[in-house]
Design a protein around this motif. Structure first.
Motif, PDB file in Angstrom:
ATOM      1  N   ASN A  14       0.836  -1.229   0.000  1.00  0.00           N
ATOM      2  CA  ASN A  14       0.000   0.000   0.000  1.00  0.00           C
ATOM      3  C   ASN A  14       0.863   1.268   0.000  1.00  0.00           C
ATOM      4  O   ASN A  14       0.508   2.288   0.601  1.00  0.00           O
ATOM      5  CB  ASN A  14      -0.935   0.009   1.211  1.00  0.00           C
ATOM      6  N   ASN A  15       2.023   1.223  -0.625  1.00  0.00           N
ATOM      7  CA  ASN A  15       2.912   2.396  -0.613  1.00  0.00           C
ATOM      8  C   ASN A  15       2.306   3.584  -1.357  1.00  0.00           C
ATOM      9  O   ASN A  15       2.503   4.743  -0.990  1.00  0.00           O
ATOM     10  CB  ASN A  15       4.268   2.032  -1.205  1.00  0.00           C
ATOM     11  N   PHE A  19       1.609   7.230   0.269  1.00  0.00           N
ATOM     12  CA  PHE A  19       2.222   8.432  -0.327  1.00  0.00           C
ATOM     13  C   PHE A  19       1.199   9.560  -0.459  1.00  0.00           C
ATOM     14  O   PHE A  19       1.468  10.703  -0.094  1.00  0.00           O
ATOM     15  CB  PHE A  19       2.797   8.058  -1.706  1.00  0.00           C
ATOM     16  N   PHE A  20       0.001   9.279  -0.966  1.00  0.00           N
ATOM     17  CA  PHE A  20      -1.036  10.315  -1.136  1.00  0.00           C
ATOM     18  C   PHE A  20      -1.521  10.833   0.208  1.00  0.00           C
ATOM     19  O   PHE A  20      -1.820  12.024   0.366  1.00  0.00           O
ATOM     20  CB  PHE A  20      -2.224   9.759  -1.941  1.00  0.00           C
ATOM     21  N   THR A  24      -1.165  14.705   1.375  1.00  0.00           N
ATOM     22  CA  THR A  24      -2.339  15.471   1.816  1.00  0.00           C
ATOM     23  C   THR A  24      -2.091  16.122   3.158  1.00  0.00           C
ATOM     24  O   THR A  24      -2.447  17.283   3.404  1.00  0.00           O
ATOM     25  CB  THR A  24      -3.554  14.557   1.879  1.00  0.00           C
ATOM     26  N   VAL A  25      -1.468  15.369   4.067  1.00  0.00           N
ATOM     27  CA  VAL A  25      -1.194  15.910   5.412  1.00  0.00           C
ATOM     28  C   VAL A  25      -0.205  17.069   5.318  1.00  0.00           C
ATOM     29  O   VAL A  25      -0.361  18.104   5.974  1.00  0.00           O
ATOM     30  CB  VAL A  25      -0.671  14.793   6.331  1.00  0.00           C
TER      31      VAL A  25
END
Length: 237
Positions: A14-15, A19-20, A24-25
């Motif tokens: 789930n890299n 990443f997204f 976003t953070v």
């Protein structure tokens, strides 16, 4: 013996999602940092800090000035003149101008008749009955008579037009303005010419001298003088 990896424990599984989420953070934190506002808890810094000593404040005393009393106006008593009464009063009697049974009626011969104010000269475009060029007698309409007059004038000029040889040799050309008057007897008079040279003016005068006798113009049935103007153009070919 080969080692086997558990697919549920694979880190790279789930890299992309991680990443997204991380991006976003980071963007959210950057936006909050740019939009962060701080406010001062007190506005004491905005107040003026100038202190004025009490002894420097001067109170201006109120003063009252008394204006001098104006002198009283002395009004002179009116002068009364005694006018003597008129000894004799002459009454003016205004007689009536209305005719009555005793009014004498003058004869017709004793009555002065005002002369008709017909002018001696009337312009061509304003005259009631325009002068008649020979050949235009059959026309009854006045406006058509004026048009016929101008047309016959052009034909007359074309018929008698001669370009002077001396003017051709000298290279003279131009327009000669002509004003003449149709007299009360139908003859031509008071010819006035203005052109670029005397030779051309003489030729234009010769053409006008060939005009026939006309029927004079009339204003209210009375023959009058009628001025008329026309140009003659001399142009070398």
């Amino acid at each position: 013996m080969e080692l086997k990896k558990n697919p549920n424990l694979e880190l790279k599984r789930n890299n992309t999602l991680y990443f997204f989420i991380g991006m976003t953070v980071i963007l959210l934190l950057a936006y909050l940092a740019l939009e962060w506002k701080t406010y001062y808890s007190t506005d004491a810094w905005d107040n003026a800090g100038l202190k004025v000593q009490d002894e420097l404040i001067e109170e201006v005393p109120l003063t009252f000035q008394k204006l001098p009393t104006p002198p009283p106006k002395i009004q002179a008593p009116p002068v009364i003149e005694i006018v003597e009464d008129d000894k004799e009063v002459v009454e003016t009697v205004i007689e009536s101008t209305e005719p009555d049974q005793n009014t004498e009626i003058p004869s017709i011969d004793d009555i002065d008749v005002a002369e008709d104010d017909i002018p001696d000269t009337v312009m061509f475009r304003l005259i009631e009955n325009a002068p008649v060029f020979p050949g235009c007698e059959v026309i009854s309409d006045e406006e058509e008579k004026k048009d016929c007059f101008q047309e016959m004038m052009q034909k007359h000029i074309q018929k008698y037009f001669r370009y002077p040889e001396s003017a051709q040799e000298m290279g003279l050309q131009g327009r000669v303005n002509i004003i003449f008057t149709i007299q009360k007897d139908g003859s031509i008079g008071d010819v006035q010419l203005r052109g670029p040279h005397e030779i051309l003016e003489k030729e234009a005068a010769r053409i006008i001298s060939k005009l026939p006798k006309m029927t004079p113009g009339k204003q209210r049935g009375t023959p009058v003088k009628v001025p008329f103007s026309i140009p003659i153009t001399f142009k070398l070919q």
